[in-house]
Enzyme design. Structure first.
Site, PDB file in Angstrom:
ATOM      1  N   CYS A  42       0.838  -1.202   0.000  1.00 14.72           N
ATOM      2  CA  CYS A  42       0.000   0.000   0.000  1.00 14.72           C
ATOM      3  C   CYS A  42       0.874   1.253   0.000  1.00 14.72           C
ATOM      4  O   CYS A  42       1.698   1.453   0.896  1.00 14.72           O
ATOM      5  CB  CYS A  42      -0.894  -0.012   1.243  1.00 14.72           C
ATOM      6  SG  CYS A  42      -1.807   1.519   1.507  1.00 14.72           S
ATOM      7  N   GLY A  43       0.660   2.116  -0.976  1.00 10.47           N
ATOM      8  CA  GLY A  43       1.426   3.355  -1.073  1.00 10.47           C
ATOM      9  C   GLY A  43       1.249   4.262   0.130  1.00 10.47           C
ATOM     10  O   GLY A  43       2.222   4.847   0.627  1.00 10.47           O
TER      11      GLY A  43
END
Length: 114
Positions: A11-12
């Site tokens: 997840c960024g």
């Protein structure tokens, strides 16, 4: 200061939040990859209470089958049970410090508890 992040490396937003923690002087970070070591129902309830959000507000719909499984309309107890069994249903990332807990979406919310 100690900080714990419930992290998903894919997840960024989670990666950006972890970078903020790592770059903040004096912060000792514990990383929990929650997809590998799932939450307990008790820990989820504590995080939600300390972040002042409901389980429904922490329910991740995007990229999961939570909506198809009816969790959007489920009771809070059912949502928490599903999250404990399937940690991908928990929105990310949560960060806990001595100053509180935040669901760090966007990642800059982490500054509120540093």
């Amino acid at each position: 200061m100690k900080a714990t992040i419930w992290h998903n490396p894919a997840c960024g937003t989670s990666r950006k939040t972890l970078a903020i923690l790592d770059e903040t002087p004096g912060v000792d970070v514990t990383v929990i990859e929650y997809l590998k070591s799932s939450y307990t129902e008790a820990k989820l309830r504590q995080l939600f209470a300390d972040a002042d959000i409901t389980p429904r507000e922490a329910l991740r719909l995007r990229g999961t089958d939570a909506e198809e499984r009816g969790l959007k309309q489920a009771s809070e107890d059912e949502i928490v049970a599903a999250m404990a069994a399937h940690p991908a249903y928990v929105e990310r990332p949560f960060v806990e410090t001595d100053k509180g807990v935040r669901l760090c979406r966007p990642q800059d919310r982490v500054h509120e508890i540093l």
